[in-house]
Design an enzyme around this catalytic site. Sequence first.
Site, PDB file in Angstrom:
ATOM      1  N   GLU A   1       0.812  -1.220   0.000  1.00  0.00           N
ATOM      2  CA  GLU A   1       0.000   0.000   0.000  1.00  0.00           C
ATOM      3  C   GLU A   1       0.847   1.272   0.000  1.00  0.00           C
ATOM      4  O   GLU A   1       0.327   2.366  -0.207  1.00  0.00           O
ATOM      5  CB  GLU A   1      -0.949   0.008   1.205  1.00  0.00           C
ATOM      6  CG  GLU A   1      -2.046  -1.044   1.139  1.00  0.00           C
ATOM      7  CD  GLU A   1      -1.555  -2.464   1.425  1.00  0.00           C
ATOM      8  OE1 GLU A   1      -2.006  -3.373   0.708  1.00  0.00           O
ATOM      9  OE2 GLU A   1      -0.729  -2.664   2.340  1.00  0.00           O
TER      10      GLU A   1
ATOM     11  N   ILE B   1       9.767  -5.998   5.132  1.00  0.00           N
ATOM     12  CA  ILE B   1       9.303  -7.267   4.577  1.00  0.00           C
ATOM     13  C   ILE B   1      10.312  -8.328   4.998  1.00  0.00           C
ATOM     14  O   ILE B   1      11.489  -8.245   4.646  1.00  0.00           O
ATOM     15  CB  ILE B   1       9.218  -7.197   3.041  1.00  0.00           C
ATOM     16  CG1 ILE B   1       8.375  -5.996   2.598  1.00  0.00           C
ATOM     17  CG2 ILE B   1       8.662  -8.503   2.478  1.00  0.00           C
ATOM     18  CD1 ILE B   1       8.556  -5.627   1.138  1.00  0.00           C
TER      19      ILE B   1
ATOM     20  N   GLU C   1       7.948 -18.481   4.451  1.00  0.00           N
ATOM     21  CA  GLU C   1       8.124 -19.778   3.799  1.00  0.00           C
ATOM     22  C   GLU C   1       7.503 -19.842   2.410  1.00  0.00           C
ATOM     23  O   GLU C   1       7.576 -20.877   1.753  1.00  0.00           O
ATOM     24  CB  GLU C   1       7.536 -20.868   4.690  1.00  0.00           C
ATOM     25  CG  GLU C   1       8.264 -20.983   6.017  1.00  0.00           C
ATOM     26  CD  GLU C   1       7.648 -22.033   6.925  1.00  0.00           C
ATOM     27  OE1 GLU C   1       6.678 -22.698   6.511  1.00  0.00           O
ATOM     28  OE2 GLU C   1       8.145 -22.182   8.045  1.00  0.00           O
TER      29      GLU C   1
ATOM     30  N   HIS D   1       5.359 -15.241  -1.298  1.00  0.00           N
ATOM     31  CA  HIS D   1       4.774 -13.931  -0.993  1.00  0.00           C
ATOM     32  C   HIS D   1       5.844 -12.866  -0.748  1.00  0.00           C
ATOM     33  O   HIS D   1       5.672 -11.712  -1.131  1.00  0.00           O
ATOM     34  CB  HIS D   1       3.852 -14.057   0.222  1.00  0.00           C
ATOM     35  CG  HIS D   1       3.041 -12.839   0.498  1.00  0.00           C
ATOM     36  ND1 HIS D   1       2.036 -12.406  -0.335  1.00  0.00           N
ATOM     37  CD2 HIS D   1       3.087 -11.950   1.513  1.00  0.00           C
ATOM     38  CE1 HIS D   1       1.498 -11.306   0.151  1.00  0.00           C
ATOM     39  NE2 HIS D   1       2.115 -11.005   1.277  1.00  0.00           N
TER      40      HIS D   1
END
EC number: 2.5.1.78
Length: 157
Positions: free
Chosen positions: A66, A89, A93, A96
């Site tokens: 965002e 970030i 696993e 993403h």
Amino acid sequence: MLDANQGTLAASDSRLNGKKLRIGIVQARFNEPITNTLAQACKAELLALGVAEKHIDLVQVPGALEVPVALLALAEKLEYDALVAVGCIIRGETYHFELVANESGAGVSRVALDYQIPIANAILTTENLAQAIARQTEKGRDAARVAVEMANLLSDI
């Protein structure tokens, strides 16, 4: 091997004079303990470089994906000399991590290029929490210095 501080300017360098600048910061809340420290370090450094507190605006968004849309909204106002993207970030696993890291980074760059506004990217991408903690303060300060230096550079070009 190159030192991490190679290429940094002395605080007294005129390129780091923030006295006439207005800076916007967009902070992702995901991994908030890290992003709070990043944003606080960034703001403290902006103040140390002479940016007036009333000329530092902070907005928060849910996560790193965002951040670009909030940067875009600030850039469209045409009131800022530079912007700072703050986020964290941490690899998990799944795929993403790559998606969020790549898309948020591309979005930040797109806004900077489309609006010709410097955006210091302090969205950390780390393998683990320990790496994020180790970088949170320094990268916040670095982002402030990049924002001020680039704002001054673009005003001189």
